[in-house]
Design an enzyme around this catalytic site. Sequence first.
Site, mmCIF file in Angstrom:
data_model
loop_
_atom_site.group_PDB
_atom_site.id
_atom_site.type_symbol
_atom_site.label_atom_id
_atom_site.label_comp_id
_atom_site.label_asym_id
_atom_site.label_seq_id
_atom_site.Cartn_x
_atom_site.Cartn_y
_atom_site.Cartn_z
ATOM 1 N N ASP A 141 27.312 11.272 -12.040
ATOM 2 C CA ASP A 141 26.346 11.813 -13.001
ATOM 3 C C ASP A 141 25.066 12.050 -12.220
ATOM 4 O O ASP A 141 24.368 11.104 -11.853
ATOM 5 C CB ASP A 141 26.142 10.790 -14.132
ATOM 6 C CG ASP A 141 25.205 11.296 -15.233
ATOM 7 O OD1 ASP A 141 24.469 12.272 -14.985
ATOM 8 O OD2 ASP A 141 25.211 10.693 -16.326
ATOM 9 N N ASP A 186 0.814 -1.222 0.000
ATOM 10 C CA ASP A 186 0.000 0.000 0.000
ATOM 11 C C ASP A 186 0.848 1.275 0.000
ATOM 12 O O ASP A 186 0.410 2.339 0.398
ATOM 13 C CB ASP A 186 -0.968 0.001 1.193
ATOM 14 C CG ASP A 186 -0.234 -0.018 2.523
ATOM 15 O OD1 ASP A 186 1.008 -0.197 2.514
ATOM 16 O OD2 ASP A 186 -0.889 0.160 3.559
ATOM 17 N N ARG A 189 33.701 10.716 -17.963
ATOM 18 C CA ARG A 189 32.685 11.452 -18.744
ATOM 19 C C ARG A 189 32.585 12.854 -18.156
ATOM 20 O O ARG A 189 32.713 13.041 -16.948
ATOM 21 C CB ARG A 189 31.318 10.752 -18.674
ATOM 22 C CG ARG A 189 30.223 11.523 -19.417
ATOM 23 C CD ARG A 189 28.944 10.702 -19.693
ATOM 24 N NE ARG A 189 28.224 10.329 -18.500
ATOM 25 C CZ ARG A 189 28.188 9.125 -17.984
ATOM 26 N NH1 ARG A 189 28.861 8.140 -18.556
ATOM 27 N NH2 ARG A 189 27.502 8.866 -16.877
ATOM 28 N N TYR A 204 35.713 5.101 -21.827
ATOM 29 C CA TYR A 204 35.565 4.041 -20.822
ATOM 30 C C TYR A 204 36.454 2.876 -21.244
ATOM 31 O O TYR A 204 36.246 2.296 -22.316
ATOM 32 C CB TYR A 204 34.102 3.587 -20.745
ATOM 33 C CG TYR A 204 33.145 4.778 -20.729
ATOM 34 C CD1 TYR A 204 32.777 5.385 -19.529
ATOM 35 C CD2 TYR A 204 32.645 5.311 -21.926
ATOM 36 C CE1 TYR A 204 31.937 6.488 -19.517
ATOM 37 C CE2 TYR A 204 31.805 6.416 -21.925
ATOM 38 C CZ TYR A 204 31.454 7.004 -20.720
ATOM 39 O OH TYR A 204 30.622 8.104 -20.724
ATOM 40 N N HIS A 236 28.380 5.787 -26.733
ATOM 41 C CA HIS A 236 27.068 6.443 -26.624
ATOM 42 C C HIS A 236 27.073 7.745 -27.419
ATOM 43 O O HIS A 236 28.080 8.100 -28.039
ATOM 44 C CB HIS A 236 26.697 6.668 -25.152
ATOM 45 C CG HIS A 236 27.688 7.495 -24.369
ATOM 46 N ND1 HIS A 236 27.846 8.848 -24.559
ATOM 47 C CD2 HIS A 236 28.573 7.149 -23.398
ATOM 48 C CE1 HIS A 236 28.757 9.305 -23.714
ATOM 49 N NE2 HIS A 236 29.229 8.296 -23.008
ATOM 50 N N HIS A 279 21.789 14.806 -25.615
ATOM 51 C CA HIS A 279 20.347 14.615 -25.835
ATOM 52 C C HIS A 279 19.619 15.888 -25.444
ATOM 53 O O HIS A 279 20.174 16.742 -24.751
ATOM 54 C CB HIS A 279 19.849 13.418 -25.001
ATOM 55 C CG HIS A 279 20.264 13.477 -23.546
ATOM 56 N ND1 HIS A 279 19.571 14.206 -22.601
ATOM 57 C CD2 HIS A 279 21.325 12.945 -22.889
ATOM 58 C CE1 HIS A 279 20.163 14.090 -21.425
ATOM 59 N NE2 HIS A 279 21.254 13.336 -21.566
ATOM 60 N N ASP A 326 21.351 17.868 -15.766
ATOM 61 C CA ASP A 326 22.017 16.578 -15.987
ATOM 62 C C ASP A 326 23.517 16.857 -16.130
ATOM 63 O O ASP A 326 23.956 17.369 -17.155
ATOM 64 C CB ASP A 326 21.430 15.960 -17.278
ATOM 65 C CG ASP A 326 21.998 14.591 -17.598
ATOM 66 O OD1 ASP A 326 22.749 14.042 -16.779
ATOM 67 O OD2 ASP A 326 21.679 14.069 -18.693
ATOM 68 N N HIS A 340 15.893 12.914 -20.453
ATOM 69 C CA HIS A 340 16.032 12.643 -21.894
ATOM 70 C C HIS A 340 14.769 13.227 -22.496
ATOM 71 O O HIS A 340 13.747 12.558 -22.605
ATOM 72 C CB HIS A 340 16.165 11.148 -22.174
ATOM 73 C CG HIS A 340 17.428 10.572 -21.611
ATOM 74 N ND1 HIS A 340 17.619 9.242 -21.381
ATOM 75 C CD2 HIS A 340 18.595 11.174 -21.243
ATOM 76 C CE1 HIS A 340 18.831 9.051 -20.880
ATOM 77 N NE2 HIS A 340 19.442 10.206 -20.785
ATOM 78 N N GLU A 396 28.108 15.476 -23.633
ATOM 79 C CA GLU A 396 28.657 14.527 -22.664
ATOM 80 C C GLU A 396 29.516 13.415 -23.268
ATOM 81 O O GLU A 396 29.183 12.242 -23.146
ATOM 82 C CB GLU A 396 27.524 13.909 -21.847
ATOM 83 C CG GLU A 396 26.366 13.353 -22.676
ATOM 84 C CD GLU A 396 25.288 12.715 -21.792
ATOM 85 O OE1 GLU A 396 25.655 11.850 -20.994
ATOM 86 O OE2 GLU A 396 24.119 13.091 -21.920
ATOM 87 N N GLU A 425 29.973 16.172 -18.538
ATOM 88 C CA GLU A 425 28.664 16.521 -19.114
ATOM 89 C C GLU A 425 28.190 17.876 -18.612
ATOM 90 O O GLU A 425 28.162 18.129 -17.407
ATOM 91 C CB GLU A 425 27.643 15.446 -18.713
ATOM 92 C CG GLU A 425 26.219 15.764 -19.137
ATOM 93 C CD GLU A 425 25.239 14.622 -18.827
ATOM 94 O OE1 GLU A 425 25.443 13.901 -17.840
ATOM 95 O OE2 GLU A 425 24.271 14.471 -19.592
ATOM 96 N N HIS A 467 25.346 2.874 -16.975
ATOM 97 C CA HIS A 467 24.219 3.225 -16.099
ATOM 98 C C HIS A 467 24.378 2.601 -14.713
ATOM 99 O O HIS A 467 23.437 2.054 -14.151
ATOM 100 C CB HIS A 467 22.890 2.810 -16.737
ATOM 101 C CG HIS A 467 22.447 3.752 -17.807
ATOM 102 N ND1 HIS A 467 21.437 3.480 -18.689
ATOM 103 C CD2 HIS A 467 22.889 4.988 -18.143
ATOM 104 C CE1 HIS A 467 21.284 4.494 -19.519
ATOM 105 N NE2 HIS A 467 22.165 5.429 -19.209
HETATM 106 N N1 GLY Z 1 22.109 11.010 -16.755
HETATM 107 C C1 GLY Z 1 21.689 10.357 -17.919
HETATM 108 C C2 GLY Z 1 22.405 10.845 -19.088
HETATM 109 O O1 GLY Z 1 23.442 11.465 -18.951
HETATM 110 O O2 GLY Z 1 21.980 10.697 -20.191
HETATM 111 MN MN MN Z 2 22.829 13.176 -20.155
HETATM 112 MN MN MN Z 3 23.975 12.472 -17.184
#
Ligand code: GLY
Ligand code: MN
Ligand code: MN
Length: 436
Positions: free
Chosen positions: A255, A35, A402, A384, A345, A349, A266, A356, A380, A404, A238
């Site tokens: 991140d 619940d 990374r 890696y 990647h 975005h 982000d 996203h 970003e 970003e 991720h």
């Molecule tokens: N934090 C998710 C991305 O960087 O796309």
């Molecule tokens: Mn991102």
């Molecule tokens: Mn990110």
Amino acid sequence: MNKEYEKRRQKLARIIGSNGIAIIPTANTRIRSRDTDYPYRPDSDFYYYTGFSEPDAVMILAPGRDDGPFVVCLRPKNPDTEIWDGHMEGLNGIKRNFGVDQSFKIEELENILTSLFLGRQKIFFTLGQDEILDKLLMKAFNASKAGQRRGGVVPTEIVSLEPLIHEMRLIKSKHEISLMKRAAKISVDAHKRVFRNCAPGVYEYQIEADIIHEFGMNGATPAYTSIVASGENACTLHYITNRDCMKEGELLLTDAGCEHEMYAADITRTIPVSGSYNQEQKKIYELVLKVQKDAISSVKPGQTFEGLQSQAIRGLTVGLKKLGILSGRVDNLIKTEAYKDYYMHGIGHWLGMDVHDVGVYMDPKGKSRKFQAGMVLTIEPGIYISKKNKNVPSEYRGIGVRIEDDVLVTKKGCEVLTQKLPKEINEIESIMAKNN
Ligand code: GLY
Ligand code: MN
Ligand code: MN
């Protein structure tokens, strides 16, 4: 603020035309366990046009309607529910406070739709998101056909609404940009807290707790689960387990971004756990940083994600070759996608109410869509290097970097919303030196 929502509805009304009708439901509540519910968050599209954050509501926009175009079906006020869950606007409150022209109980939705469909040709609705609502809409659609037998106009088409809404959401208004700047500022401060508290012996979840604390102290929540990845965890794109203890000599990739009044930030930074980067970490970091800065300086109207991605791929490939991690002709390495072992990647975005964010990435001809002023996006790039990669000198294995930032496209170029968060090696090292 109501004016901003009204302007958006007016624009949508112009797009769907006077013989159209749009239906936009909010999100359902979701059970976490037994619940206990997840914290409720309204649907971004619904909120974009209403500013209303109660569950069980459906907005209907019927341009040119005699009693006003803006109709909402919602939960009627219920004093018993209010004792447990707090204030409800109810049928009168939503008219008073949200500019709604006419409100009905959510239980009446099917009948209201049936009658509102009469005289309209096109129903603008996104099918396939909620089975129960899809069925209800179909029943109303069929019921309205009875009106046709009596000689009236009834809808003959259901048009997907999502692309029209998402096109609008892609270009941010001044007000939206100010909310995004605030989300960026809170997130920058959270990362600065990470810079201060990162040290060997600290657990990844403690860093996550620090981030959530900074967000919470500013009335914000995480826009997505923070990635707090020390050492080789950074190579899991991720990684959200966030359970490990940080060790001397490792990097920490964080991140994290907050959601403030429905708008997201982000940000990623990669910092040395013990305060200074070693030689190999420095080389990888400098390469990613250069590529990231080059990409940011190329953001302007007319630029595309595809253009930025190609530029980043070339920059990273040239750099990896210089470091001896890739070998061969650069053009060939790009053609054979050799870089994909290290950069797998996209360059970024759209960013907005969703991390996203919505909006198509291709134009109608299938080409990468050109940036326009008012769009917000992330930049970003990363590298890696898997611990298991035996093709790379061992000193580089397990390094993940990374960087970003969030970028607003302006008329002449761009503005980095997360500019205030340091990313130069000397800046980061000197901030972290103060920790000791
Ligand atoms: N934090 C998710 C991305 O960087 O796309
Ligand atoms: Mn991102
Ligand atoms: Mn990110």
